[in-house]
Design a protein around this motif. Structure first.
Motif, PDB file in Angstrom:
ATOM      1  N   ASP A 205       0.393  -1.088  -0.028  1.00 15.91           N
ATOM      2  CA  ASP A 205       0.300  -0.387  -0.093  1.00 15.91           C
ATOM      3  C   ASP A 205       0.699   1.345  -0.213  1.00 15.91           C
ATOM      4  O   ASP A 205       0.432   2.360  -0.407  1.00 15.91           O
ATOM      5  N   ALA A 206       2.393   1.051   0.944  1.00 16.33           N
ATOM      6  CA  ALA A 206       2.536   2.106   0.477  1.00 16.33           C
ATOM      7  C   ALA A 206       3.723   2.904  -0.531  1.00 16.33           C
ATOM      8  O   ALA A 206       4.579   3.427  -0.505  1.00 16.33           O
ATOM      9  N   LEU A 207       3.782   1.261  -1.912  1.00  6.23           N
ATOM     10  CA  LEU A 207       4.624   1.399  -2.542  1.00  6.23           C
ATOM     11  C   LEU A 207       5.138   2.327  -3.784  1.00  6.23           C
ATOM     12  O   LEU A 207       3.506   3.290  -4.550  1.00  6.23           O
ATOM     13  N   PRO A 208       6.052   3.208  -3.948  1.00  3.75           N
ATOM     14  CA  PRO A 208       5.993   4.667  -4.994  1.00  3.75           C
ATOM     15  C   PRO A 208       6.141   4.188  -6.275  1.00  3.75           C
ATOM     16  O   PRO A 208       7.274   3.383  -6.740  1.00  3.75           O
ATOM     17  N   LEU A 209       5.260   3.161  -7.456  1.00  3.14           N
ATOM     18  CA  LEU A 209       4.624   2.750  -8.602  1.00  3.14           C
ATOM     19  C   LEU A 209       4.218   3.471  -9.812  1.00  3.14           C
ATOM     20  O   LEU A 209       3.235   4.384  -9.101  1.00  3.14           O
ATOM     21  N   CYS A 210       5.027   3.684 -10.441  1.00  2.00           N
ATOM     22  CA  CYS A 210       4.471   4.269 -11.618  1.00  2.00           C
ATOM     23  C   CYS A 210       4.980   3.536 -13.296  1.00  2.00           C
ATOM     24  O   CYS A 210       5.295   2.198 -12.441  1.00  2.00           O
ATOM     25  N   HIS A 211       4.184   3.711 -14.018  1.00  3.59           N
ATOM     26  CA  HIS A 211       4.184   2.535 -15.470  1.00  3.59           C
ATOM     27  C   HIS A 211       5.444   3.560 -16.118  1.00  3.59           C
ATOM     28  O   HIS A 211       5.298   4.654 -15.889  1.00  3.59           O
ATOM     29  N   PRO A 212       5.778   2.941 -17.355  1.00  7.70           N
ATOM     30  CA  PRO A 212       7.236   3.464 -18.149  1.00  7.70           C
ATOM     31  C   PRO A 212       6.274   4.091 -18.737  1.00  7.70           C
ATOM     32  O   PRO A 212       7.500   4.972 -19.422  1.00  7.70           O
ATOM     33  N   GLY A 238       3.310  -6.292 -13.350  1.00  5.43           N
ATOM     34  CA  GLY A 238       3.843  -5.776 -12.518  1.00  5.43           C
ATOM     35  C   GLY A 238       5.374  -6.227 -11.717  1.00  5.43           C
ATOM     36  O   GLY A 238       5.409  -6.144 -10.686  1.00  5.43           O
ATOM     37  N   LEU A 239       5.944  -6.540 -13.038  1.00  8.02           N
ATOM     38  CA  LEU A 239       7.542  -6.775 -12.489  1.00  8.02           C
ATOM     39  C   LEU A 239       7.630  -5.300 -12.341  1.00  8.02           C
ATOM     40  O   LEU A 239       7.943  -4.847 -13.460  1.00  8.02           O
ATOM     41  N   LEU A 240       9.456  -5.575 -12.118  1.00  8.65           N
ATOM     42  CA  LEU A 240       9.879  -4.562 -11.858  1.00  8.65           C
ATOM     43  C   LEU A 240      10.947  -4.345 -12.859  1.00  8.65           C
ATOM     44  O   LEU A 240      11.587  -4.740 -12.949  1.00  8.65           O
ATOM     45  N   LYS A 241      10.655  -2.684 -13.475  1.00 14.51           N
ATOM     46  CA  LYS A 241      12.189  -2.709 -14.661  1.00 14.51           C
ATOM     47  C   LYS A 241      12.739  -1.002 -14.289  1.00 14.51           C
ATOM     48  O   LYS A 241      14.060  -1.466 -15.373  1.00 14.51           O
ATOM     49  N   GLY A 242      12.627  -0.606 -13.783  1.00 12.77           N
ATOM     50  CA  GLY A 242      14.010   0.731 -13.349  1.00 12.77           C
ATOM     51  C   GLY A 242      13.170   1.279 -12.002  1.00 12.77           C
ATOM     52  O   GLY A 242      12.457   1.085 -11.193  1.00 12.77           O
ATOM     53  N   ILE A 243      14.228   2.570 -11.792  1.00 10.53           N
ATOM     54  CA  ILE A 243      13.515   3.106 -10.640  1.00 10.53           C
ATOM     55  C   ILE A 243      13.369   4.515 -10.483  1.00 10.53           C
ATOM     56  O   ILE A 243      15.624   4.668 -12.195  1.00 10.53           O
ATOM     57  N   ILE A 244      13.558   5.482 -10.414  1.00 12.73           N
ATOM     58  CA  ILE A 244      14.536   6.657 -10.960  1.00 12.73           C
ATOM     59  C   ILE A 244      14.110   7.423  -9.404  1.00 12.73           C
ATOM     60  O   ILE A 244      12.734   7.682  -9.205  1.00 12.73           O
ATOM     61  N   THR A 245      15.142   8.056  -9.460  1.00 15.49           N
ATOM     62  CA  THR A 245      15.926   8.616  -7.882  1.00 15.49           C
ATOM     63  C   THR A 245      15.528   9.972  -8.101  1.00 15.49           C
ATOM     64  O   THR A 245      15.220  10.340  -9.439  1.00 15.49           O
ATOM     65  N   ASP A 246      14.805  10.890  -6.820  1.00  8.20           N
ATOM     66  CA  ASP A 246      15.030  12.594  -6.861  1.00  8.20           C
ATOM     67  C   ASP A 246      16.193  12.271  -7.247  1.00  8.20           C
ATOM     68  O   ASP A 246      15.444  13.562  -7.920  1.00  8.20           O
ATOM     69  N   GLY A 247      17.358  12.632  -7.259  1.00  4.83           N
ATOM     70  CA  GLY A 247      18.536  12.267  -8.238  1.00  4.83           C
ATOM     71  C   GLY A 247      18.584  12.808  -9.522  1.00  4.83           C
ATOM     72  O   GLY A 247      19.062  13.571  -9.579  1.00  4.83           O
ATOM     73  N   ASP A 248      17.323  11.442 -10.052  1.00  6.54           N
ATOM     74  CA  ASP A 248      17.501  11.362 -11.554  1.00  6.54           C
ATOM     75  C   ASP A 248      16.975  12.484 -11.997  1.00  6.54           C
ATOM     76  O   ASP A 248      17.830  12.386 -13.101  1.00  6.54           O
ATOM     77  N   ILE A 249      16.172  12.854 -11.631  1.00  6.78           N
ATOM     78  CA  ILE A 249      15.211  14.354 -12.557  1.00  6.78           C
ATOM     79  C   ILE A 249      16.082  15.579 -12.119  1.00  6.78           C
ATOM     80  O   ILE A 249      16.108  15.740 -12.840  1.00  6.78           O
ATOM     81  N   SER A 254      18.030  20.120 -18.030  1.00  3.17           N
ATOM     82  CA  SER A 254      18.252  20.621 -18.714  1.00  3.17           C
ATOM     83  C   SER A 254      18.372  20.063 -19.360  1.00  3.17           C
ATOM     84  O   SER A 254      19.262  20.093 -20.829  1.00  3.17           O
ATOM     85  N   GLY A 255      17.471  18.916 -19.768  1.00  2.15           N
ATOM     86  CA  GLY A 255      17.136  18.040 -20.972  1.00  2.15           C
ATOM     87  C   GLY A 255      16.645  17.952 -21.550  1.00  2.15           C
ATOM     88  O   GLY A 255      15.749  17.006 -22.111  1.00  2.15           O
ATOM     89  N   ILE A 265      14.462   8.044 -18.874  1.00  2.00           N
ATOM     90  CA  ILE A 265      15.293   8.571 -17.076  1.00  2.00           C
ATOM     91  C   ILE A 265      15.321   7.431 -16.200  1.00  2.00           C
ATOM     92  O   ILE A 265      16.622   7.776 -15.673  1.00  2.00           O
ATOM     93  N   MET A 266      14.628   6.232 -16.418  1.00  2.00           N
ATOM     94  CA  MET A 266      15.368   5.320 -15.475  1.00  2.00           C
ATOM     95  C   MET A 266      16.102   4.754 -15.960  1.00  2.00           C
ATOM     96  O   MET A 266      16.424   4.218 -16.180  1.00  2.00           O
ATOM     97  N   THR A 267      16.476   3.917 -14.440  1.00  2.00           N
ATOM     98  CA  THR A 267      18.082   3.138 -13.781  1.00  2.00           C
ATOM     99  C   THR A 267      17.436   1.895 -14.646  1.00  2.00           C
ATOM    100  O   THR A 267      15.925   1.709 -13.310  1.00  2.00           O
TER     101      THR A 267
END
Length: 317
Positions: A205-212, A238-249, A254-255, A265-267
């Protein structure tokens, strides 16, 4: 003038020499002792008098903490009723440098009467204790570190090490794991480090998730509301394909970030943990890789997330 540092170093050198001699003296009798202790249907009763008794208490505690029920029985108290604590299913581990400790006499006689096996740790092979033992582990001839006073120093260090060796050999033969160890150490920093990811993680319930295909505003909103500084990117299965951190953003500001989606931009192949990963390992991994959160996965699907603060808050170091 006597230099206490030189004395300390001499003591340590002397005791190291005793441990080296002990290591080189181990043979088939040690294997027999492990088998004898491992075959106990009851408990391991550890006993000794004086300094050997203090060591015996520690050895009993070590056995118990590694899943081998053990207890210390004071030999003098045994002669006044505590013999009743020792059952026919027990195995006795008796410590005495000389092997002639008078207070052990009643325990040795009791063991002989009821056919209770004895493992002895002594420095004298022809002593009463060695002769009464089912298996005798003989300490090598090594000088006590205290010199002419002959107070037990090197000999008790060897006894302690031999007790540790017996306990560790026994637990490894039984396949005793860190998870098993945790059950006997629920408190303190050790207990915290032995907790698992499933004990710490924030659930689905607490997972921060988004679609590609998620847009940047959506991603930023999930990261901000999640409180973990990241978002996991999952596909339709529902498979975890990547992660985006606030650092990535921040790195992509500038791009033309506003035109990009999560997949841009996901890792990929993000670092993850399993549900049974130990908390200590999680914190170590986070520190080594300079990350603050790990998704916990099962069958490549996220089932939870652990933040570094979750580890620190329970005392993991």
């Amino acid at each position: 003038m006597i230099d206490p540092l030189n004395i300390a170093r001499d003591v340590i050198v002397q005791e190291i020499a005793g441990l080296e001699a002990l290591k080189n003296s181990l043979g088939e009798d040690f294997k027999s002792a492990v088998a004898l202790l491992g075959g106990a249907k009851g408990r391991i009763v550890v006993t000794g008098m004086g300094k050997s008794g203090h060591v015996a208490r520690k050895i009993a505690a070590t056995f118990s903490s590694t899943g081998a029920p053990a207890m210390f029985v004071h030999p003098a108290e045994a002669s006044h009723g505590d013999l009743g604590m020792i059952s026919k299913d027990d195995v006795i581990l008796a410590l005495s440098k000389s092997g002639e400790t008078a207070e052990l006499g009643d325990i040795l006689a009791y063991a002989a009467r009821f056919d209770i096996p004895i493992t002895a740790i002594t420095a004298v092979p022809g002593s009463a204790l060695a002769n009464s033992a089912t298996v005798a582990l003989i300490l090598p001839d090594a000088e006590e570190a205290c010199g002419q006073t002959f107070a037990p120093t090197t000999s008790t260090t060897m006894m302690m090490a031999l007790g540790d060796a017996l306990a560790v050999a026994k637990l490894r033969q039984r396949g005793f794991t860190a998870g098993d160890f945790k059950g006997f150490h629920p408190g303190g920093k050790l207990g915290a480090a032995l907790r698992r990811a499933s004990d710490l993680m924030h659930g689905k319930d607490a997972l921060p998730l988004c679609h590609p295909d998620a847009s940047m505003p959506e991603i930023i909103d999930v990261i901000s509301n999640g409180g973990f500084g990241c978002v996991g990117i999952v596909n339709d299965e529902g498979l975890l394909k990547g992660i985006i951190t606030d650092g990535d953003i921040r790195r992509h500001l500038s791009g033309g970030l506003d035109t990009k989606t999560a997949v841009d931009i996901m890792t990929t192949n993000p670092r993850t943990a399993e549900a049974d990963t130990l908390a200590g390992d999680i914190l170590s991994y986070m520190s080594k890789n300079k990350i603050t959160a790990l998704f916990v996965i099962e069958d490549k699907k996220p089932i939870g997330i652990v933040h570094v603060h979750d580890c620190l808050s329970i005392g993991v170091i």
